[in-house]
Design a protein around this motif. Structure first.
Motif, PDB file in Angstrom:
ATOM      1  N   ASP A 141      -8.769   3.793  79.953  1.00 35.87           N
ATOM      2  CA  ASP A 141      -9.087   2.897  78.857  1.00 35.87           C
ATOM      3  C   ASP A 141     -10.391   2.143  79.094  1.00 35.87           C
ATOM      4  OD1 ASP A 141      -8.482   1.528  76.403  1.00 35.87           O
ATOM      5  OD2 ASP A 141      -8.017  -0.221  77.615  1.00 35.87           O
ATOM      6  N   THR A 142     -11.265   2.113  78.071  1.00 37.67           N
ATOM      7  CA  THR A 142     -12.517   1.377  78.147  1.00 37.67           C
ATOM      8  C   THR A 142     -12.735   0.627  76.847  1.00 37.67           C
ATOM      9  OG1 THR A 142     -13.875   3.127  77.186  1.00 37.67           O
ATOM     10  CG2 THR A 142     -13.530   3.211  79.569  1.00 37.67           C
ATOM     11  N   ASP A 143     -13.653  -0.353  76.868  1.00 36.01           N
ATOM     12  CA  ASP A 143     -13.989  -1.085  75.647  1.00 36.01           C
ATOM     13  C   ASP A 143     -14.523  -0.148  74.578  1.00 36.01           C
ATOM     14  OD1 ASP A 143     -13.214  -3.470  76.746  1.00 36.01           O
ATOM     15  OD2 ASP A 143     -15.231  -4.072  77.359  1.00 36.01           O
ATOM     16  N   LEU A 144     -15.263   0.868  75.011  1.00 31.47           N
ATOM     17  CA  LEU A 144     -15.835   1.806  74.057  1.00 31.47           C
ATOM     18  C   LEU A 144     -14.738   2.569  73.344  1.00 31.47           C
ATOM     19  CD1 LEU A 144     -18.475   3.131  72.986  1.00 31.47           C
ATOM     20  CD2 LEU A 144     -18.087   4.898  74.688  1.00 31.47           C
ATOM     21  N   GLN A 145     -13.747   3.016  74.104  1.00 31.42           N
ATOM     22  CA  GLN A 145     -12.643   3.741  73.479  1.00 31.42           C
ATOM     23  C   GLN A 145     -11.909   2.855  72.486  1.00 31.42           C
ATOM     24  OE1 GLN A 145     -10.680   4.917  77.096  1.00 31.42           O
ATOM     25  NE2 GLN A 145     -11.395   7.015  76.933  1.00 31.42           N
ATOM     26  N   GLN A 146     -11.696   1.587  72.862  1.00 30.51           N
ATOM     27  CA  GLN A 146     -11.013   0.665  71.957  1.00 30.51           C
ATOM     28  C   GLN A 146     -11.800   0.479  70.667  1.00 30.51           C
ATOM     29  OE1 GLN A 146     -10.002  -2.999  73.929  1.00 30.51           O
ATOM     30  NE2 GLN A 146      -9.076  -1.960  75.667  1.00 30.51           N
ATOM     31  N   ALA A 147     -13.139   0.425  70.795  1.00 30.98           N
ATOM     32  CA  ALA A 147     -13.979   0.190  69.628  1.00 30.98           C
ATOM     33  C   ALA A 147     -14.058   1.403  68.721  1.00 30.98           C
ATOM     34  CB  ALA A 147     -15.380  -0.213  70.067  1.00 30.98           C
ATOM     35  N   LEU A 180     -24.779  -2.406  68.963  1.00 35.54           N
ATOM     36  CA  LEU A 180     -24.114  -3.243  67.971  1.00 35.54           C
ATOM     37  C   LEU A 180     -23.590  -2.316  66.894  1.00 35.54           C
ATOM     38  CD1 LEU A 180     -23.419  -5.880  66.447  1.00 35.54           C
ATOM     39  CD2 LEU A 180     -25.806  -5.950  65.677  1.00 35.54           C
ATOM     40  N   ILE A 181     -22.279  -2.355  66.663  1.00 37.55           N
ATOM     41  CA  ILE A 181     -21.641  -1.440  65.711  1.00 37.55           C
ATOM     42  C   ILE A 181     -21.113  -2.227  64.517  1.00 37.55           C
ATOM     43  CG2 ILE A 181     -19.829   0.272  65.361  1.00 37.55           C
ATOM     44  CD1 ILE A 181     -19.834   0.702  68.406  1.00 37.55           C
ATOM     45  N   ALA A 182     -21.571  -1.850  63.326  1.00 38.96           N
ATOM     46  CA  ALA A 182     -20.998  -2.395  62.095  1.00 38.96           C
ATOM     47  C   ALA A 182     -20.034  -1.346  61.556  1.00 38.96           C
ATOM     48  CB  ALA A 182     -22.093  -2.698  61.077  1.00 38.96           C
ATOM     49  N   ARG A 183     -18.754  -1.672  61.545  1.00 42.86           N
ATOM     50  CA  ARG A 183     -17.731  -0.725  61.079  1.00 42.86           C
ATOM     51  C   ARG A 183     -17.456  -0.979  59.599  1.00 42.86           C
ATOM     52  NH1 ARG A 183     -13.172   1.959  64.572  1.00 42.86           N
ATOM     53  NH2 ARG A 183     -15.032   3.229  64.895  1.00 42.86           N
ATOM     54  N   ILE A 184     -17.703   0.036  58.781  1.00 43.13           N
ATOM     55  CA  ILE A 184     -17.654  -0.094  57.330  1.00 43.13           C
ATOM     56  C   ILE A 184     -16.387   0.571  56.791  1.00 43.13           C
ATOM     57  CG2 ILE A 184     -18.890   0.408  55.179  1.00 43.13           C
ATOM     58  CD1 ILE A 184     -21.432   0.718  56.984  1.00 43.13           C
ATOM     59  N   TYR A 185     -15.682  -0.137  55.903  1.00 43.62           N
ATOM     60  CA  TYR A 185     -14.482   0.446  55.310  1.00 43.62           C
ATOM     61  C   TYR A 185     -14.831   1.753  54.596  1.00 43.62           C
ATOM     62  CZ  TYR A 185     -11.692  -3.718  56.268  1.00 43.62           C
ATOM     63  OH  TYR A 185     -11.006  -4.724  56.905  1.00 43.62           O
ATOM     64  N   PRO A 186     -13.932   2.724  54.619  1.00 44.55           N
ATOM     65  CA  PRO A 186     -14.260   4.067  54.136  1.00 44.55           C
ATOM     66  C   PRO A 186     -14.743   4.135  52.697  1.00 44.55           C
ATOM     67  CG  PRO A 186     -11.889   3.802  54.492  1.00 44.55           C
ATOM     68  CD  PRO A 186     -12.556   2.646  55.156  1.00 44.55           C
ATOM     69  N   ASN A 200     -28.911   0.416  68.547  1.00 43.95           N
ATOM     70  CA  ASN A 200     -29.152   0.379  69.995  1.00 43.95           C
ATOM     71  C   ASN A 200     -29.967  -0.876  70.301  1.00 43.95           C
ATOM     72  OD1 ASN A 200     -29.876   0.763  72.668  1.00 43.95           O
ATOM     73  ND2 ASN A 200     -30.318   2.943  72.425  1.00 43.95           N
ATOM     74  N   ILE A 201     -29.315  -1.929  70.763  1.00 40.90           N
ATOM     75  CA  ILE A 201     -30.002  -3.204  70.971  1.00 40.90           C
ATOM     76  C   ILE A 201     -30.521  -3.374  72.394  1.00 40.90           C
ATOM     77  CG2 ILE A 201     -28.797  -4.405  69.105  1.00 40.90           C
ATOM     78  CD1 ILE A 201     -26.905  -5.605  71.168  1.00 40.90           C
ATOM     79  N   SER A 202     -30.384  -2.327  73.208  1.00 40.02           N
ATOM     80  CA  SER A 202     -30.856  -2.412  74.591  1.00 40.02           C
ATOM     81  C   SER A 202     -31.999  -1.444  74.878  1.00 40.02           C
ATOM     82  CB  SER A 202     -29.712  -2.112  75.565  1.00 40.02           C
ATOM     83  OG  SER A 202     -29.332  -0.748  75.458  1.00 40.02           O
ATOM     84  N   GLY A 203     -32.162  -0.444  74.003  1.00 42.95           N
ATOM     85  CA  GLY A 203     -33.134   0.597  74.285  1.00 42.95           C
ATOM     86  C   GLY A 203     -32.638   1.601  75.298  1.00 42.95           C
ATOM     87  N   GLY A 204     -31.370   1.474  75.707  1.00 44.43           N
ATOM     88  CA  GLY A 204     -30.795   2.396  76.681  1.00 44.43           C
ATOM     89  C   GLY A 204     -30.506   3.755  76.071  1.00 44.43           C
ATOM     90  N   PHE A 205     -30.204   4.725  76.930  1.00 41.74           N
ATOM     91  CA  PHE A 205     -29.976   6.098  76.471  1.00 41.74           C
ATOM     92  C   PHE A 205     -28.516   6.332  76.119  1.00 41.74           C
ATOM     93  CE2 PHE A 205     -28.441  10.370  77.425  1.00 41.74           C
ATOM     94  CZ  PHE A 205     -29.211  11.117  76.533  1.00 41.74           C
ATOM     95  N   ALA A 206     -28.326   7.021  74.990  1.00 42.66           N
ATOM     96  CA  ALA A 206     -26.999   7.492  74.600  1.00 42.66           C
ATOM     97  C   ALA A 206     -27.181   8.743  73.753  1.00 42.66           C
ATOM     98  CB  ALA A 206     -26.244   6.426  73.823  1.00 42.66           C
ATOM     99  N   ILE A 235     -20.923  -3.427  72.285  1.00 40.05           N
ATOM    100  CA  ILE A 235     -20.432  -2.689  73.444  1.00 40.05           C
ATOM    101  C   ILE A 235     -21.562  -2.543  74.446  1.00 40.05           C
ATOM    102  CG2 ILE A 235     -19.490  -0.504  74.292  1.00 40.05           C
ATOM    103  CD1 ILE A 235     -17.534  -2.025  72.591  1.00 40.05           C
ATOM    104  N   THR A 236     -21.304  -2.934  75.685  1.00 40.50           N
ATOM    105  CA  THR A 236     -22.254  -2.707  76.772  1.00 40.50           C
ATOM    106  C   THR A 236     -21.617  -1.753  77.767  1.00 40.50           C
ATOM    107  OG1 THR A 236     -23.273  -4.886  76.530  1.00 40.50           O
ATOM    108  CG2 THR A 236     -23.603  -3.757  78.632  1.00 40.50           C
ATOM    109  N   ILE A 237     -22.299  -0.670  78.066  1.00 37.40           N
ATOM    110  CA  ILE A 237     -21.772   0.343  78.966  1.00 37.40           C
ATOM    111  C   ILE A 237     -21.891  -0.165  80.406  1.00 37.40           C
ATOM    112  CG2 ILE A 237     -21.936   2.740  79.725  1.00 37.40           C
ATOM    113  CD1 ILE A 237     -21.158   2.323  76.765  1.00 37.40           C
TER     114      ILE A 237
END
Length: 272
Positions: A261-267, A82-88, A41-47, A19-21
């Protein structure tokens, strides 16, 4: 951008998402998904995330545990993660601490395994392209999987129990689940807290909510129809539970998320 894991990790990792903001975010809301997310955080940006009123700046590598309440995100334009989504049921195969310690919390992985996490982050950041970054992350997951393979039997048991929950229309009948599985109710409770991080009833509520959220956002069904389809007693019960996870009623969620709607919300917002 969503990328599927390798076949070896597919039973445990749902996806990798970048996801890129594109536009700065302020208090963007996302909801309990039923998954655990490893966020790099692969950009070093703030979140920064705000969970239960507490703000925490996003570190290099963050483990976002199971959520049972709405969470807010603030992020600067240009930030990429970069988000790794892990099954519960699978998180216990990759992380040593009981999953209950991560519930409703964004944990800096340097606080868990500083040397190992720093090495992982440095190698990911040195990789030249996304494919290489994911390959490094997959090697890490495979190493963790091998190290924790003794936990696989319990994780598989939790997976089977959770599948039964879905087959039972998202309704938890713990005595019946214990009887059909041959396990005690107390042991099932312990399995969920250790391997998922929340109780069976809380997990059932989260996956029921996610099913209803999907229907709210992707169908024109009435709230009453969604309530019964997703295993709620009635529309009032549905609205009450939905507000617990979102802070707003389903009708308002349908309007706001379609409008914004945004890519972040979808993710982050769409779970099961």
């Amino acid at each position: 951008m969503q990328i599927l894991p390798s076949p070896r990790l597919a039973p445990y990792i749902k996806s990798y998402t970048v996801i890129t903001i594109e536009k700065a975010l302020k208090d963007e809301v996302f909801y309990p998904s039923g998954y655990v997310d490893l966020i790099i955080n692969i950009s070093g940006g703030f979140a920064a995330t705000i969970i239960n009123g507490k703000q925490k700046d996003t570190p290099d590598i963050e483990l976002l545990g199971h959520l049972t309440l709405p969470t807010r995100l603030t992020a600067a334009k240009g930030t990429s993660v970069l988000i790794a989504r892990i099954y519960p049921y699978a998180s216990t195969l990759f992380f040593s601490d009981p999953l209950s310690e991560f519930t409703n919390y964004a944990t800096d992985m340097y606080d868990i395994a500083k040397s190992e996490s720093r090495d992982l982050y440095d190698r990911i950041m040195q990789a030249e392209n996304l494919s290489s970054k994911i390959n490094i992350l997959e090697i890490y997951f495979l190493q963790q999987l091998k190290k924790n393979e003794s936990r696989l039997k319990k994780a598989t048991t939790v997976q089977t129990l959770s599948q039964q929950l879905i087959m039972d229309h998202y309704q938890l009948n713990l005595p019946a689940l214990a009887k059909s599985s041959g396990l005690s109710e107390r042991y099932i409770q312990k399995l969920y807290l250790m391997n998922i991080g929340i109780s069976p009833s809380a997990f059932a509520a989260v996956i029921r909510f996610n099913k209803s959220l999907h229907n709210v956002l992707n169908t024109s069904e009435s709230l009453t129809a969604i309530a019964y389809e997703c295993g709620y007693y009635d529309q009032a019960h549905f609205i009450k539970e939905f507000k617990k996870f979102t802070g707003i009623p389903p009708s308002a969620t349908r309007l706001s998320l379609i409008k914004n709607d945004t890519d972040l919300q979808q993710a982050l917002n769409i779970g099961f």
